[in-house]
Design an enzyme around this catalytic site. Structure first.
Site, PDB file in Angstrom:
ATOM      1  CD  GLN A 140      78.429  55.702  10.909  1.00  0.00           C
ATOM      2  OE1 GLN A 140      79.525  55.232  11.173  1.00  0.00           O
ATOM      3  NE2 GLN A 140      78.038  56.881  11.384  1.00  0.00           N
ATOM      4  CG  HIS A 158      78.145  50.000   8.373  1.00  0.00           C
ATOM      5  ND1 HIS A 158      78.496  50.633   9.546  1.00  0.00           N
ATOM      6  CD2 HIS A 158      78.933  50.547   7.416  1.00  0.00           C
ATOM      7  CE1 HIS A 158      79.450  51.522   9.309  1.00  0.00           C
ATOM      8  NE2 HIS A 158      79.720  51.487   8.022  1.00  0.00           N
TER       9      HIS A 158
END
Length: 310
Positions: A140, A158
């Protein structure tokens, strides 16, 4: 279609950041398991037999490298929190301010280095690949510290601080310039008293594709945006074949990433959580190892005595 694929497809149509499932939804993800074990010897036996290992990482894996998270109390840049700047709307209103924020973050990251957790993951991947075993890192984080440590099989769900996307032609490109453009040199100071630079749009980072010159934006997933479906497809594939899953330094509250490991656990695959403290998902996993990732992860991923190194 697997349960993971169905749930992922449903959730990916929603904003990724800050999306938390209600308690009833959480209960549908998977049944709670018995209290997880912290027995490293038992984990090491499972690790020794695993052929496809998926490692899901969050901000906690980079905390020991001194990476600011801009989350929680005190998580401000100037007088704004990240969720006030990391949105398409904020960029449309004031691209100069948003670029100052990301320029500051890029410059900070250029001075940071992988810590023992990043290095242990990268070394494990390299070692196991020689044995016909695979390791994939699903992160992430946007800081590229896994890449800096040497991880090859990396899915950045992300995005990355060091990639840009053109708002005109859509071209995505790696960009490690410091500063990213001349007008941002010396800008981005986080002090609350600092005035906005108010840089004209034409002086902000521009697309270098022939004849484009469109305004560039950071290639990261902002609040209110969806994950890249191609990246998500790769994540699905890896989680569907893994026979061991590690969750490292993540709070397990931000969706859709928070559902990845519980879904894997629901099909009987061992999941081991490495985190400073317990999370809402802890009791769904077979193992939980509390403490700094840089301390707990290296011995967990070190060469097992049964490994044959050619």
């Amino acid at each position: 279609m697997s349960l993971f694929q169905f749930t992922a497809r449903r959730l990916v149509s929603q904003a990724y950041c800050g999306l938390k499932a209600s308690s009833s939804k959480k209960q549908k993800v998977c049944l709670e398991m018995a209290r997880p074990s912290s027995n490293m010897a038992d984990f090491r036996e499972v690790f020794a037999k695993a052929k496809h290992i998926a490692i899901i990482t969050g901000a906690g894996v980079s905390a020991e490298s001194g990476v600011p998270t801009f989350r929680g109390a005190g998580g401000f840049w100037r007088k704004w929190q990240a969720q006030e700047l990391a949105t398409p709307e904020a960029f449309a209103r004031n691209p100069s301010r948003v670029w100052e924020f990301y320029h500051y973050r890029r410059e900070v990251m250029l001075s940071k280095h992988p810590n023992p957790a990043h290095i242990a993951i990268a070394e494990c991947e390299k070692r196991l690949s020689k044995q016909g075993r695979s390791v994939v890192v699903i992160t992430q984080n946007i800081d590229e510290l896994h890449r800096k440590a040497g991880t090859k099989h990396l899915l950045e769900i992300h995005g990355s601080l060091f990639k840009t996307r053109c708002t005109n032609c859509g071209n995505v490109a790696a960009n490690y310039k410091s500063p990213i453009c001349p007008a941002l040199a010396g800008k981005g100071a986080p002090d609350p008293e600092t005035e906005d630079a108010a840089i004209p749009v034409e002086d902000l980072p521009q697309c270098e594709e022939d004849g484009c010159n469109g305004l560039l934006r950071p290639h990261v997933v902002w609040f209110g945006e969806t994950l890249d479906p191609d990246v998500l497809t790769e994540v699905e594939k890896e989680l569907n074949i893994c026979d061991l899953c590690l969750v490292v330094g993540t709070s397990s509250v931000v969706y859709p990433a928070a559902m990845f490991a519980p879904q894997v656990s629901a099909r009987g695959v061992p999941v081991a959580e490495f985190n400073m403290e317990a999370t809402p998902a802890t009791n769904r996993f077979r193992f939980h190892f509390p403490g700094p990732c840089g301390t707990t992860l290296p011995p967990a991923l070190a060469r097992h005595q049964t490994e044959i190194i050619s």
